[in-house]
Design an enzyme around this catalytic site. Sequence first.
Site, mmCIF file in Angstrom:
data_model
loop_
_atom_site.group_PDB
_atom_site.id
_atom_site.type_symbol
_atom_site.label_atom_id
_atom_site.label_comp_id
_atom_site.label_asym_id
_atom_site.label_seq_id
_atom_site.Cartn_x
_atom_site.Cartn_y
_atom_site.Cartn_z
ATOM 1 N N HIS A 219 0.713 -1.402 0.012
ATOM 2 C CA HIS A 219 0.029 0.057 0.128
ATOM 3 C C HIS A 219 0.832 1.160 -0.058
ATOM 4 C CE1 HIS A 219 -3.354 -2.591 1.137
ATOM 5 N NE2 HIS A 219 -2.528 -3.073 1.855
ATOM 6 N N SER A 340 16.186 20.362 -16.664
ATOM 7 C CA SER A 340 15.155 21.085 -16.733
ATOM 8 C C SER A 340 15.550 22.539 -17.627
ATOM 9 C CB SER A 340 14.479 21.605 -15.555
ATOM 10 O OG SER A 340 13.585 22.653 -15.798
ATOM 11 N N LYS A 346 17.694 20.612 -11.555
ATOM 12 C CA LYS A 346 16.918 19.292 -11.767
ATOM 13 C C LYS A 346 17.837 18.292 -12.317
ATOM 14 C CE LYS A 346 13.402 18.497 -11.001
ATOM 15 N NZ LYS A 346 12.267 18.691 -11.643
#
Length: 525
Positions: A219, A340, A346
């Site tokens: 989960h 990016s 990034k």
Amino acid sequence: MESLLMSSSSAPSIGPLFAVENTYLAGPRQLVHSLAAKKFRGGPPAVICSSARMSSQPTSATKEAKLWGGRFEESVTDAVERFTESISYDKQLYKHDIMGSRAHASMLARQGLMSDSDRDRILQGLDQIEKQIQAGEFVWRTDREDVHMNIEAALTDLIGEPAKKLHTARSRNDQVLTDFRLWCRDAIDSILAQIKHLQVALVILAGKNEGLIVPGYTHLQRAQPVLLQHLLLAYVEQLERDAGRLQDCRARLNFCPLGACALAGTGLPIDRFMTSDALGFTAPMRNSIDAVSDRDFVLEMLSAISICAIHLSRIGEEWVLWASEEFGFLTPSDSVSTGSSIMPQKKNPDPMELVRGKSARVVGDLVSLLVLCKGLPLAYNRDLQEDKEPVFDSVKTIIGMLEVTTEFAMNITFNRERIKKALPVGHLDATTLADYLVKKGIPFRTAHDIVGRSVALCVSKNCHLEDLNLDELRNINPVFDEGVYEYLGVENAIKKFCSYGSTGAECVVSQFRYWSDKLEINGDK
């Protein structure tokens, strides 16, 4: 029977459309060294035919008569011709179309339906056409509709009357399916090679991370500790089933429709077993109607490819998450990352995001083909012309997905310190504590409740199970003794796993050795 596929000893051999690197064909051990040295920089096996020129759309005045046009008094409109052509994509089948024609011509001559001299001229002409296509010199004409008519018309232009005998006891219905089954057979072989590349890369990656414990999730919540090797080998198991499905599909599709003609077979004395053997099929298809009307072999193939794509997508999702700052469990190298256009800091795991995204494309191809086939009466319908593009697209896409996942696996490192700091969070040893109580004679449901109350105490104290002292544990249940601490902490928890297939150290060593032996990569890490 191989001679049936050749016009002469000097003719070029028929290679598979999907070329696999020589290092793979030389054996898995050599593949491992190739992986380390090359990192798959050579690109995937080719999935498109050699480039060749496409002619401009002919005008009504320059259109040649259709090979099927005897009963027609006027030609089709330009709009109809544009709408119904398939040469723009089915030219990928050229090698297999020529293969089938060689076998068919040789069979016709053997059966007395064509002279040996006509057969030889046909085979020589097909050799010339194949060389023209491979050199990019062949002109594909849209007014000739498809790969079959383009090659047959070009053969007629080249050698004249003998070429008109080639279509004896053959329809485009059985011809295209023969081509398509041969193409799919080669495609599956190419995909299987790429699956094995990825399996090898994953086992090598597992070997580099022996003993590393990571949180296991259910989960997307912390569940139990697992060895990273165990997790990586789970992917290898999934890929093995993917390969098995494709191998099963290959065995079922490897039956020859050639000679089924339009749907009812023929009254001419052909030998379908001869052509089937020459083309490497298991046998001719038993029922001529079934042979030309069903596409279950491509539905099965796309289903197997889609399941593989889903497995790759799940790997992509996990690695994208693990590469995030929130997890920080792995770092991809610059060679498999992008940046990016606006944010200088990034470093994105874009290849695996696209693996995840392209799985939707593959599943969409399967759905398109399922819907295409769902309402068709027997036997052949022109709708089935639309079966090829989804298959071509899926094969190209899955090969790309497998290749880039292999590249990514070979260019990531796992951040041991970050993982180690993350391990205490989430009470990963709780289930192992329940096992301790079961060994003390406590029923599991009661043990579950006792451990639940122990976890609740940890939450209230903001501590871990191993931090609770014996008095605190005995206040919950007097069954606890000093031996409990041998079950607490992720390292101790891992030591307690012992069931077959589990994440226990000895079990994982056994799994790792199995795959190392199977893939012949012992000693390579």
